[in-house]
Enzyme design. Structure first.
Site, PDB file in Angstrom:
ATOM      1  N   ALA A   9     -15.898 -36.510 -15.508  1.00 18.60           N
ATOM      2  CA  ALA A   9     -16.554 -35.211 -14.506  1.00 18.60           C
ATOM      3  C   ALA A   9     -16.759 -34.098 -16.072  1.00 18.60           C
ATOM      4  O   ALA A   9     -17.548 -33.018 -15.433  1.00 18.60           O
ATOM      5  CB  ALA A   9     -15.008 -34.275 -14.113  1.00 18.60           C
ATOM      6  N   ALA A  10     -17.181 -35.229 -17.060  1.00 14.40           N
ATOM      7  CA  ALA A  10     -17.548 -33.910 -17.883  1.00 14.40           C
ATOM      8  C   ALA A  10     -18.871 -32.895 -17.413  1.00 14.40           C
ATOM      9  O   ALA A  10     -18.994 -31.732 -17.310  1.00 14.40           O
ATOM     10  CB  ALA A  10     -18.282 -34.774 -19.358  1.00 14.40           C
ATOM     11  N   GLY A  11     -19.559 -33.083 -16.424  1.00 10.88           N
ATOM     12  CA  GLY A  11     -20.906 -33.019 -16.360  1.00 10.88           C
ATOM     13  C   GLY A  11     -20.493 -32.038 -14.888  1.00 10.88           C
ATOM     14  O   GLY A  11     -21.224 -30.734 -15.065  1.00 10.88           O
ATOM     15  N   ASP A  12     -19.698 -32.439 -14.486  1.00 12.32           N
ATOM     16  CA  ASP A  12     -19.344 -31.608 -13.484  1.00 12.32           C
ATOM     17  C   ASP A  12     -18.586 -30.231 -14.275  1.00 12.32           C
ATOM     18  O   ASP A  12     -18.682 -29.066 -13.983  1.00 12.32           O
ATOM     19  CB  ASP A  12     -18.408 -32.261 -12.755  1.00 12.32           C
ATOM     20  CG  ASP A  12     -19.063 -32.962 -11.451  1.00 12.32           C
ATOM     21  OD1 ASP A  12     -19.750 -33.016 -11.377  1.00 12.32           O
ATOM     22  OD2 ASP A  12     -18.177 -33.635 -11.273  1.00 12.32           O
TER      23      ASP A  12
END
Length: 310
Positions: A252-255
């Protein structure tokens, strides 16, 4: 933090079924020796939780099923102090789920059954019109029908609410929609999909950003993984490097980046400061397993930044 930092997120909510495997199976192959866990996920929900933990006052607009996964999701949002009056429980469709394989080397492969997410519509969004109109920032992604996203963005742009659109998963976006976006945050693949320009270096990132800004996007932030982010506005174009960490799970890094960025923007941080705040949140998130379990708190983010700058 005197301001309320009011953020509305419109998007998806899924339950992630995660199997850690020695390697990602190819078609027809069974890989043994995995471990299973379940975590709350979905791009919209991840961004809402990331923004709430980073200090935002968050309202989430979504659809879940009238089932145990849906109940669990709503309970989880409440624990993070997210307003859930616009998280609708669908009587017919089940809650969305994602099956995720994560290999020992950290690669992942995901299949999603959207369920109720696919039924979020303009009417649902219009119920939250006053929330969007009075928010500092609206955050949206593309795991829900485009009509719902377009309605939310249109309300935001009419009311001078800043719009952060994370164009993931990539799909065709009309110029009319893009012209209402304050900040577009694609990764390399999504930027290529939207512009036809393959991003291999800073020059190609700059070219892709230019194409998107010509369509009316005010600011383009292309996330380049561990290299950092390429930022393009009318005043500035360049790489803002990320933080070096040992990645355990990049799910979920982008989120997390988008959720924390919304808090930085809502808090009227300077652009580079907001981006660094978001990058620090994303860096912290990849050191933990799972999507929402990995979202750091505001205190953790600020602590990490002050450590890095000493």
């Amino acid at each position: 933090m005197e301001k309320t930092l009011k953020i509305v997120v419109v998007g998806s909510s899924n339950t992630d079924m995660i199997v850690n495997v020695p390697k990602i199976p190819v078609a027809g192959e069974t890989v043994l020796g995995g471990t299973f866990r379940r975590a709350a996920g979905g791009k919209g929900a991840n961004q809402a939780v990331a923004a709430a933990r980073a200090g935002g006052n968050v309202t989430f607009i979504a659809r879940v099923g009238n089932d145990s996964f849906g109940e669990e999701a709503i309970t989880g949002f409440a624990i993070d102090h997210i307003q859930t009056q616009y998280v609708f429980q669908d009587e017919k469709a089940p809650s969305g789920i994602a099956e995720i394989f994560v290999s020992e080397s950290g690669e992942n492969c995901i299949a999603v059954a959207p369920g109720a997410n696919a039924l979020l519509n303009s009417d649902d969004v219009l119920k939250a019109k006053s929330e969007i109109a009075s928010a500092d920032v609206l955050v949206a992604q593309l795991e829900i029908p485009l009509e719902a996203v377009a309605t939310a963005i249109s309300i935001a742009s009419q009311n001078r609410t800043k719009v952060i659109l994370n164009p993931a998963p990539a799909c065709e976006l009309p110029d009319e929609l893009l012209s209402q976006v304050s900040i577009l945050t694609p990764n390399e693949t999504e930027a290529e999909f939207l512009t036809g320009i393959t991003i291999t270096d800073l020059k190609s990132a700059e070219q892709a950003s230019e194409v998107l800004r010509q369509k009316g996007v005010q600011m383009v932030i292309i996330t380049l993984g561990s290299k950092g982010v390429y930022v393009s506005t009318s005043e500035f174009g360049g790489l803002i490097p990320g933080y070096e960490v040992d990645a355990v799970d990049t799910t979920a890094a982008g989120d997390v980046f988008n959720g924390a960025l919304a808090v930085g923007i809502a808090g009227r941080m300077m652009l580079n400061e907001a981006v660094q705040f978001a990058q620090a949140a994303a860096a912290l998130s990849v050191t933990q397993k799972g999507a929402q379990p990995s979202c750091p708190t505001r205190k953790e983010i600020l602590g990490f930044i002050s450590q890095q700058h000493h």
